[in-house]
Enzyme design. Structure first.
Site: not given
Ligand code: COA
Length: 162
Positions: A18, A42, A91, A129
């Site tokens: 990030h 989440k 990504r 993460s």
């Protein structure tokens, strides 16, 4: 043109991947707002305040980067910060479909902002993460992926299985 870009995410926790996106964006835009989603679909390990504090630590000393939290729609946060760019990192090809959908929905919700993508630096392409949390909880060393303050917090917060 004086462009503000908003970079949204759950940042649970913020990673070097990030950070790489934000630092590169800070050279392209007048202001970059890192927008931490307070509530996401989440389950987060860290509270919104903790996630904001980590991001503030990471970007301490970068003058045109600010950190905020937002609740509700990203489109509303973009308007509130007068952001004309919604910044996202890509990504892998697998990120694309979801990003394409979100960009389309956000264009509908906030037509005055455009979604722009930066490709993640290759050395961070595999980081997420949740993988960082998993590795930390199994006793792995995550200091290569996150700020030392985050390493410490992960070690304190996560139950150790390793
Ligand atoms: N480097 C490293 N990791 C990265 C990365 C990068 N450059 N870019 C993304 N990631 C990771 C994230 O850490 C995250 O990991 P995780 O799934 O293990 O938590 C994963 O890739 C997915 O990231 P992202 O797609 O940014 O999801 P997110 O949960 O962080 O953020 C929001 C999603 C908050 C941006 C989105 O849900 C949102 O806008 N919510 C607000 C409500 C709203 O407006 N909804 C309508 C949207 S159209």
């Amino acid at each position: 043109m004086r462009i503000t870009a908003i970079y949204p995410g759950s940042f649970d926790p913020i990673t070097h991947g990030h950070k790489d996106i934000v630092i590169r964006a800070s050279r392209l835009f007048e202001r970059v707002v890192v927008a931490v989603a307070a509530s996401t679909t989440k389950h987060t390990v860290f509270t919104s305040d903790e996630r904001v504090a980590f991001a503030q630590t990471v970007f301490d000393g970068v003058p045109n980067v600010t950190v905020c939290s937002f609740d509700g729609l990203l489109a509303d946060a973009a308007r509130e910060h007068r952001a004309s760019v919604i910044l996202r990192g890509l990504r892998a090809v697998s990120d694309f479909e979801h990003e394409f959908q979100m960009a389309g929905m956000n264009r509908k919700l906030v037509p005055e902002a455009d979604t722009l993508f930066l490709t993640t630096a290759e050395q961070y392409g595999y980081i997420s993460s949740s993988l960082v949390r998993e590795v930390a909880s199994l006793g792995g060393d995550v200091s290569e992926f996150v700020h030392p303050a985050v390493v410490e917090a992960l070690n304190r917060r996560l139950p150790r299985h390793g």
